[in-house]
Design a protein around this motif. Structure first.
Motif, mmCIF file in Angstrom:
data_model
loop_
_atom_site.group_PDB
_atom_site.id
_atom_site.type_symbol
_atom_site.label_atom_id
_atom_site.label_comp_id
_atom_site.label_asym_id
_atom_site.label_seq_id
_atom_site.Cartn_x
_atom_site.Cartn_y
_atom_site.Cartn_z
ATOM 1 N N PRO A 143 0.833 -1.208 0.000
ATOM 2 C CA PRO A 143 0.000 0.000 0.000
ATOM 3 C C PRO A 143 0.866 1.256 0.000
ATOM 4 N N SER A 144 0.538 2.184 -0.880
ATOM 5 C CA SER A 144 1.296 3.432 -0.908
ATOM 6 C C SER A 144 0.359 4.629 -0.918
ATOM 7 N N GLY A 145 -0.936 4.368 -0.974
ATOM 8 C CA GLY A 145 -1.889 5.472 -0.919
ATOM 9 C C GLY A 145 -1.701 6.493 -2.024
ATOM 10 N N GLY A 146 -1.380 6.016 -3.210
ATOM 11 C CA GLY A 146 -1.279 6.930 -4.339
ATOM 12 C C GLY A 146 0.135 7.432 -4.576
ATOM 13 N N LEU A 147 1.038 7.228 -3.630
ATOM 14 C CA LEU A 147 2.404 7.712 -3.844
ATOM 15 C C LEU A 147 3.028 7.074 -5.070
ATOM 16 N N THR A 150 2.317 8.659 -8.573
ATOM 17 C CA THR A 150 3.031 9.858 -8.985
ATOM 18 C C THR A 150 4.515 9.594 -9.195
ATOM 19 N N TRP A 151 5.054 8.618 -8.452
ATOM 20 C CA TRP A 151 6.461 8.319 -8.647
ATOM 21 C C TRP A 151 6.601 6.946 -9.259
ATOM 22 N N GLU A 152 7.808 6.532 -9.373
ATOM 23 C CA GLU A 152 8.033 5.206 -9.927
ATOM 24 C C GLU A 152 7.633 4.144 -8.908
ATOM 25 N N ALA A 153 7.371 2.962 -9.417
ATOM 26 C CA ALA A 153 6.979 1.870 -8.519
ATOM 27 C C ALA A 153 8.151 1.408 -7.679
ATOM 28 N N ARG A 154 9.331 1.911 -7.992
ATOM 29 C CA ARG A 154 10.517 1.419 -7.279
ATOM 30 C C ARG A 154 10.514 1.840 -5.816
ATOM 31 N N GLY A 155 10.930 0.954 -4.988
ATOM 32 C CA GLY A 155 11.095 1.274 -3.577
ATOM 33 C C GLY A 155 12.369 0.628 -3.087
ATOM 34 N N TYR A 185 11.488 6.065 -4.370
ATOM 35 C CA TYR A 185 12.637 6.454 -5.191
ATOM 36 C C TYR A 185 13.310 7.730 -4.691
ATOM 37 N N ASN A 186 12.500 8.678 -4.229
ATOM 38 C CA ASN A 186 13.078 9.938 -3.750
ATOM 39 C C ASN A 186 13.108 10.031 -2.227
ATOM 40 N N GLY A 187 13.065 8.881 -1.591
ATOM 41 C CA GLY A 187 13.142 8.878 -0.132
ATOM 42 C C GLY A 187 11.798 9.037 0.548
ATOM 43 N N GLU A 188 10.696 8.977 -0.205
ATOM 44 C CA GLU A 188 9.381 9.108 0.423
ATOM 45 C C GLU A 188 9.137 7.913 1.346
ATOM 46 N N ALA A 189 8.565 8.187 2.506
ATOM 47 C CA ALA A 189 8.299 7.117 3.462
ATOM 48 C C ALA A 189 7.172 6.227 2.951
ATOM 49 N N LEU A 190 7.467 4.930 2.819
ATOM 50 C CA LEU A 190 6.420 3.987 2.405
ATOM 51 C C LEU A 190 6.074 3.034 3.552
ATOM 52 N N ASP A 191 6.749 3.216 4.679
ATOM 53 C CA ASP A 191 6.612 2.237 5.760
ATOM 54 C C ASP A 191 6.273 2.908 7.086
ATOM 55 N N GLU A 192 6.278 2.105 8.134
ATOM 56 C CA GLU A 192 5.973 2.618 9.473
ATOM 57 C C GLU A 192 7.226 3.154 10.168
ATOM 58 N N MET A 193 8.378 2.595 9.803
ATOM 59 C CA MET A 193 9.601 2.903 10.553
ATOM 60 C C MET A 193 10.202 4.257 10.183
ATOM 61 N N GLU A 600 2.386 15.339 1.029
ATOM 62 C CA GLU A 600 2.093 14.218 0.126
ATOM 63 C C GLU A 600 2.122 12.888 0.877
ATOM 64 N N GLU A 601 3.123 12.751 1.742
ATOM 65 C CA GLU A 601 3.231 11.500 2.511
ATOM 66 C C GLU A 601 2.051 11.339 3.453
#
Ligand code: ADP
Ligand code: MG
Length: 741
Positions: A143-147, A150-155, A185-193, A600-601
């Motif tokens: 889950p990324s909630g739309g992030l 807008t960015w690449e699927a890469r994490g 990809y640009n350091g956006e938080a995708l997790d809880e930590m 955004e996050e």
């Protein structure tokens, strides 16, 4: 199985009862019995202590700086560390490694890679710096909630050196787990930590600044501590398997209340049944190997409910460890033929499960006088108590200002059933302080005490505050956020959720309040010479304006709900309205200004949580509809058939009075009522699923009409459960699940 065959005792439910009563208690497979815990505690972890023994001094110093001082890790040490970790892991039998991270699913994720590599065709074990530091899982399936739109699927996952790497040992397979953060990809938080680490940094920076102003030198970090008390149910796995609702949704969507619930108050702290004891001991043994310091175990209030609590640790490690606690409970229970239920409300009308998060702030300093000092511990000198009061004021201000946001952090479909129900805190966030402190705070707020800070503290009887310890013993157990002597206990947190997010919000709110206090104190110091005197002047208005959030009474009472409304406190019963508090102007400002979550996050996180709520609700509603159609109605029809048959036999035998007819008519009416509500339920499902790209509206529909329909269906079904012959009822009943024989 045809419905009619449920009316004999060969039904699966009856077979399970038969099986359970004759089953032998399984002993502990592996509980470490006979070995001292201290001898094997942490044997499957490779943390700072082990690194000290295995790494060159310089490398170790850099790691230590990263871990203790929250500094960025020097990348040139990675090869040495990777080498040491690899040696340790393969000597311990690990064949694979994985970055172990916490996507926003509430759970952990892992993808295993083998150490196996080939050098000139020769098989060998390999593990390099790059594999330790970073890995690239496919982000598109989390889950990324739309992030990710807008960015690449890469994490990327990146090693968090503060949390020890460990070897997970399941079914004899050993895997090296590297606790990691998960970013875009640009350091956006995708997790809880990631936001948790950011919030810890923010709080540390702000607190250091304030401490310097207070005259505390040499502080290099202020860290938060966390001790989460995990509540859970353990029921027989065979019962679980016969309940589609437990399997699909983790809670019973149907089930009549048993005549005996928890009113005898005989379960709390009662003796732990042997079978459960064997299971829990094995859970603890597994956790000890992983370095999780579980120190208490006991029965909880509800039948079949238990709790385990660790000694508190630094927050990010405590969050990782709580994930291990939940995972270990789930897995080990299965070995004992048990099912661990971590849901907040598995059984209606019976206490739910929470996760009391004990939280405080401590100093890390080069100065031995204050190193390790707990900032929420009342002191032995007036100065220490001034420091204590100022941090207390910060927490009060944080909870007062951001109560809505804190409520959002615990807003899940599961917790919605618990908050405000049996013996659980209401959805209103308030703070309990205890008698002694309430007197002190009120006196300061009223401006009654005059003179220097020291004189005031003496006058208030708080030059020393040892009596708080005493006060603490009869503390309020009904408060969602209680001061318990030297820490706060955030008790409204749900049992199944990752505790990271509620703590992120708490850390951020407190960091902001500390920063505001620092600004005010700086200004006050221009007028008032002595720091302690200035501090008292600064905390006075805070104690005054936050009075409405303090409540010492019974939070479970109806009067409190009314009183709280008068005080203007939020009472957010439903999850969608609670989650909406995440994206208010005030919440956005808090989290973005502290660099905890960008706009955004935050939007994406709101989206993930709301979407999760909608999914949870729809899963429950589908499950309920199917249970009604395939289990409840067939059972009711079958019993109605039995009654009709018996009536016609009576008639044929020339019997005049035939009460079966009356019973069959009543049953028929109940069945029709159930069918009516089941139709409504179906309509709400269809309507919700027909809404596209209208997440907020969908959530609103499900939380109102959806929840109502489920409630009505349940009422009718529960009535049938107590009318239909026991032999015909296909679902394990509450008494069977909660009172195992
Ligand atoms: P209770 O009466 O609630 O059982 P305890 O003192 O036993 O209270 O503590 C419960 C939890 O609080 C434990 O996990 C404990 O480690 C934790 N705890 C104690 N002190 C702190 C602290 N300073 N910070 C965070 N948690 C703490
Ligand atoms: Mg407690």
């Amino acid at each position: 199985m045809p419905a009619s065959s449920t009316s004999n005792s060969s039904s699966p439910r009856k077979a399970v009862i038969q099986d359970i009563t004759t089953r032998e208690v399984r002993g502990t497979n592996d509980s470490g019995a006979g070995t001292r815990t201290s001898e094997y505690f942490g044997i499957n972890t490779f943390g700072v202590r082990q690194m000290r023994d295995k790494l060159p001094r310089e490398t170790y110093a850099k790691i230590l700086a990263a871990v203790r001082h929250g500094k960025k890790l020097d990348l040139d040490v990675a090869p040495r560390v990777a080498q040491a970790i690899k040696e340790w892991a393969i000597t311990h039998g690990a064949t694979h490694f994985t970055h172990w991270f916490q996507p926003q699913t509430g759970l952990t994720a892992e993808k295993h890679d083998a150490f196996l590599s080939f050098d000139d065709g020769q098989p060998m074990e390999a593990f390099g710096a790059s594999q330790l530091i970073q890995s690239e899982p496919d982000a598109s399936s989390f889950p990324s909630g739309g992030l990710r739109a807008t960015w690449e699927a890469r994490g990327y996952t990146a090693w968090n050196p503060a949390s020890p790497v460990f070897i997970a040992e399941w079914a004899g397979v050993k895997t090296l787990c590297i606790p990691s953060v998960f970013v875009g990809y640009n350091g956006e938080a995708l997790d809880e930590m990631t936001p948790l680490l950011r919030s810890s940094d923010a709080l540390s920076d702000k607190a250091i600044e304030l401490l310097e102003l207070l005259g505390d030198q040499g502080v290099y970090r202020v860290y938060t501590t966390l001790g989460p008390e995990q509540e859970y149910f353990l029921i027989d796995r065979a019962h679980f398997a016969l309940r589609p609702d437990l399997v699909m949704a983790g809670r019973t969507l149907l089930g009549a209340p048993p005549p005996r619930g928890q009113q005898l108050e005989d379960h709390y702290f009662g003796g732990i049944p042997e079978r459960i004891q064997a299971c829990i001991a094995e859970v603890e043994h597994e956790l000890y190997k992983l370095g999780v310091p579980i120190i208490t175990r006991h029965n909880e209030v509800a039948p079949s409910q238990f709790e385990m609590a660790p000694r508190f640790e630094e927050t990010d490690v405590a969050v990782d460890h709580n994930q291990l606690v939940m995972a270990t409970l789930r897995r080990v229970a299965l070995r004992h033929g048990l099912q661990a239920l971590l849901h907040e409300k598995p059984f209606a009308g019976i206490n739910g499960s929470g996760k009391h998060c004990n939280w405080s702030m401590s100093i890390a300093a080069d100065n031995p006088d204050i190193d390790g000092y707990n900032l929420l511990k009342p002191g032995m000198t007036p100065h220490q108590n001034i420091r204590f009061l100022v941090f207390l004021a910060a927490v009060l201000r944080a909870v007062h200002k951001h109560a809505g946001l804190l409520r959002a952090g615990i807003g899940t479909s599961g917790n919605e059933h618990r908050l405000g129900a049996n013996e659980a805190p209401p959805a209103i966030i308030s703070v309990f302080m205890g008698n002694t402190l309430t007197k002190v705070i009120d006196a300061i707020a009223d401006g009654k005490a005059i003179g220097s800070a020291e004189q005031q503290m003496i006058k208030l009887g708080v030059a020393r505050l040892p009596e708080i310890e005493k006060d603490n013993t009869d503390r309020n157990r009904t408060s969602p956020f209680a001061f318990t002597g030297n820490k706060f206990e955030f008790r409204a947190v749900g049992s199944s959720q990752s505790i990271a997010f509620p703590i992120v919000l708490l850390n951020a709110a407190v960091a902001e309040a500390i920063a505001e206090i620092t600004v005010a104190l700086k200004a006050e110091l221009k007028k008032t010479k002595k720091v302690d005197d200035a501090v008292l002047k600064v905390v006075r208005p805070i104690f005054k304006e936050t009075a409405s959030v303090r409540f010492e009474g019974n939070n479970y009472s109806d009067e409190w709900v009314k009183d709280a409304a008068k005080r203007g406190l939020l009472n957010l019963r439903r999850t969608p309205e609670a989650l909406a508090q995440m994206v208010t102007k005030q919440s956005r400002k808090l989290l973005s200004s502290l660099n905890v979550l960008s706009d955004e996050e935050l939007d994406s996180r709101y989206h993930v949580r709301l979407e999760r709520y909608v999914k949870d609700m729809l899963i429950e509603m589908h499950t309920l509809r199917e249970m009604v159609d395939t289990l409840v109605l067939p059972a009711a029809f079958s019993y109605a058939g039995d009654l009709a048959e018996s009536a016609s036999q009576a008639k044929a035998a020339g019997i005049k009075s035939i009460p079966q007819i009356d019973a069959a008519n009543k049953l028929g009416a109940s069945i029709s009522e159930l069918q009516k509500h089941r139709t409504t339920l179906g309509k709400v499902i269809d309507k919700a699923e027909g809404m596209h790209d209208e997440l907020v509206k969908q959530a609103e529909l499900l939380t109102s009409a959806g929840a109502d329909a489920m409630q009505e269906v349940r009422k009718c079904s529960d009535l049938l459960e107590v009318s239909v012959a026991d032999d015909s009822w296909p679902l394990p009943k509450y008494r069977e699940m909660l009172f195992p024989v």
